[in-house]
Design a protein around this motif. Structure first.
Motif, PDB file in Angstrom:
ATOM      1  N   TYR A 197       8.790  -6.765  -6.617  1.00 59.42           N
ATOM      2  CA  TYR A 197       8.855  -5.418  -7.202  1.00 59.42           C
ATOM      3  C   TYR A 197       7.879  -4.469  -6.511  1.00 59.42           C
ATOM      4  O   TYR A 197       8.192  -3.298  -6.275  1.00 59.42           O
ATOM      5  N   ILE A 198       6.697  -4.958  -6.193  1.00 61.08           N
ATOM      6  CA  ILE A 198       5.713  -4.123  -5.497  1.00 61.08           C
ATOM      7  C   ILE A 198       6.242  -3.734  -4.115  1.00 61.08           C
ATOM      8  O   ILE A 198       6.193  -2.559  -3.713  1.00 61.08           O
ATOM      9  N   TYR A 199       6.756  -4.709  -3.388  1.00 60.50           N
ATOM     10  CA  TYR A 199       7.300  -4.447  -2.050  1.00 60.50           C
ATOM     11  C   TYR A 199       8.428  -3.420  -2.108  1.00 60.50           C
ATOM     12  O   TYR A 199       8.425  -2.437  -1.355  1.00 60.50           O
ATOM     13  N   HIS A 200       9.386  -3.627  -2.988  1.00 61.58           N
ATOM     14  CA  HIS A 200      10.532  -2.725  -3.046  1.00 61.58           C
ATOM     15  C   HIS A 200      10.144  -1.349  -3.598  1.00 61.58           C
ATOM     16  O   HIS A 200      10.757  -0.338  -3.234  1.00 61.58           O
ATOM     17  N   GLY A 201       9.120  -1.310  -4.434  1.00 57.24           N
ATOM     18  CA  GLY A 201       8.646  -0.013  -4.915  1.00 57.24           C
ATOM     19  C   GLY A 201       8.137   0.853  -3.772  1.00 57.24           C
ATOM     20  O   GLY A 201       8.453   2.052  -3.686  1.00 57.24           O
ATOM     21  N   VAL A 202       7.371   0.246  -2.883  1.00 64.66           N
ATOM     22  CA  VAL A 202       6.840   0.987  -1.723  1.00 64.66           C
ATOM     23  C   VAL A 202       7.961   1.386  -0.771  1.00 64.66           C
ATOM     24  O   VAL A 202       8.050   2.536  -0.317  1.00 64.66           O
ATOM     25  N   ILE A 203       8.835   0.459  -0.459  1.00 65.74           N
ATOM     26  CA  ILE A 203       9.930   0.729   0.483  1.00 65.74           C
ATOM     27  C   ILE A 203      10.847   1.835  -0.039  1.00 65.74           C
ATOM     28  O   ILE A 203      11.195   2.793   0.674  1.00 65.74           O
ATOM     29  N   ASP A 204      11.251   1.734  -1.318  1.00 66.34           N
ATOM     30  CA  ASP A 204      12.158   2.736  -1.874  1.00 66.34           C
ATOM     31  C   ASP A 204      11.486   4.091  -2.011  1.00 66.34           C
ATOM     32  O   ASP A 204      12.148   5.134  -1.908  1.00 66.34           O
ATOM     33  N   MET A 264      -0.509   2.918  -1.519  1.00 69.18           N
ATOM     34  CA  MET A 264      -0.919   1.652  -0.931  1.00 69.18           C
ATOM     35  C   MET A 264      -2.143   1.073  -1.643  1.00 69.18           C
ATOM     36  O   MET A 264      -2.258  -0.147  -1.832  1.00 69.18           O
ATOM     37  N   TYR A 265      -3.056   1.953  -2.037  1.00 60.97           N
ATOM     38  CA  TYR A 265      -4.227   1.522  -2.809  1.00 60.97           C
ATOM     39  C   TYR A 265      -3.785   0.869  -4.122  1.00 60.97           C
ATOM     40  O   TYR A 265      -4.280  -0.213  -4.495  1.00 60.97           O
ATOM     41  N   LYS A 266      -2.826   1.493  -4.805  1.00 58.21           N
ATOM     42  CA  LYS A 266      -2.324   0.923  -6.060  1.00 58.21           C
ATOM     43  C   LYS A 266      -1.632  -0.419  -5.808  1.00 58.21           C
ATOM     44  O   LYS A 266      -1.749  -1.347  -6.623  1.00 58.21           O
ATOM     45  N   SER A 267      -0.918  -0.509  -4.697  1.00 54.87           N
ATOM     46  CA  SER A 267      -0.223  -1.756  -4.371  1.00 54.87           C
ATOM     47  C   SER A 267      -1.209  -2.911  -4.216  1.00 54.87           C
ATOM     48  O   SER A 267      -0.992  -4.014  -4.740  1.00 54.87           O
ATOM     49  N   VAL A 268      -2.291  -2.660  -3.484  1.00 55.14           N
ATOM     50  CA  VAL A 268      -3.312  -3.696  -3.275  1.00 55.14           C
ATOM     51  C   VAL A 268      -3.938  -4.106  -4.611  1.00 55.14           C
ATOM     52  O   VAL A 268      -4.152  -5.297  -4.881  1.00 55.14           O
TER      53      VAL A 268
END
Length: 306
Positions: A294-301, A270-274
């Motif tokens: 891509y960020i959203y789907h990376g976290v979800i997957d 989550m830190y990397k996502s932000v």
């Protein structure tokens, strides 16, 4: 003289004919003689395969080379595995995974092989890697945090003044220049192809370590690297898909190899996502919507897929 151990060199090309031929030409000066190159065109979208075939047909290279082509882009692990499956049927003792955007020094392979020949407990070794045409280090061993999934290159962007010349135990060797024993593949299998891009060789190293193999960098062996040209390299505007694989795969490697709830790995993801979202706007990167998806789907997957 004792016969040299047989080595299969695996190189994957994807739309990178110019880089690939420079890599292959550097192997013409290779001091190690008992090797064969298994060159995979990973379903390039340009005419790389045809041009490489022409070069081979005209005997441009002073060694045995087998060119093959996949029917689709299989990613880094899949492309390498495609060749490894063929090479392993011929029972080579060692397999050298070498990026196509590298230049190998004449003694780079011989130093790696000699090291493994003398150290039977070491299953994987690799080269010191410089940015191309410099003495600035890109990689001299990798560090991996099993709690967070964070990886880091030792010596990254340091100008080399001789501080990184010792053979050292490391957490992983990058697939940019990685020499592996046949027996390691026999014991743990090939790289996991569903990573597709990034972390696949780290996962491979982690699995080897869990089976008791030592992993050591041999900095006497030197490679020059042009650094991830196909995905935008280290420039401000990396390809949008890079974020997806970085987020998903960094979490996967913890989930797949270590037990527990992986709370720290989730928080680090989550830190990397932000940070990635902030970078999109601070650097005014193009394709903002695509990058956010891509960020959203990376976290979800990362969370819902095994």
């Amino acid at each position: 003289m004792m016969k040299q151990a047989a080595v299969a060199i695996v190189i994957v090309n994807w739309n990178g004919y110019k880089d690939t031929i420079e890599c292959l030409e550097s192997l013409n000066s290779n001091l190690y003689s008992n090797f064969k190159v298994f060159l995979v065109d990973n379903c390039s979208k340009n005419n790389s395969y045809q041009l490489l075939q022409q070069d081979i047909d005209t005997n441009k290279y002073q060694y045995d080379i087998e060119l093959m082509q996949t029917e689709e882009n299989l990613g880094f692990a899949g492309g390498n595995n495609f060749a490894l499956k063929k090479a392993m049927k011929q029972n080579y003792k060692y397999y050298w995974l070498l990026n196509n955007d590298t230049i190998a020094k004449a003694d780079s392979l011989s130093l790696l092989v000699d090291f493994l020949e003398k150290n039977s407990n070491v299953g994987i070794t690799g080269s010191k890697i410089y940015y191309n045409n410099t003495n600035m280090i890109w990689f001299v061993g990798g560090k991996f945090n099993r709690k967070t999934g964070k990886i880091a290159h030792i010596g990254y962007k340091d100008v080399d003044h001789g501080s990184y010349n010792q053979i050292t135990e490391v957490d992983y060797i990058t697939g940019c220049s990685m020499l592996v024993r046949h027996s390691v593949f026999e014991e743990i299998g090939l790289m996991k192809e569903d990573y597709f891009l990034y972390f696949e060789e780290t996962d491979f190293n982690v699995r080897a370590r869990k089976k008791g193999w030592d992993i050591k960098i041999n900095p006497q062996s030197v490679i020059y690297h042009k650094v991830s040209i196909s995905s935008g390299g280290e420039q401000r505007n990396q390809a949008p898909y890079v974020a997806y694989y970085d987020l998903r795969n960094g979490y996967w490697i913890c989930k797949r190899n270590f037990s527990g709830l992986h709370v720290r790995a989730f928080l680090y993801m989550m830190y990397k996502s932000v940070k990635k979202i902030g970078k999109i706007y601070l650097l005014n990167q193009p394709q903002k919507g695509t990058r956010l998806k891509y960020i959203y789907h990376g976290v979800i997957d990362a969370l819902i897929k095994p």
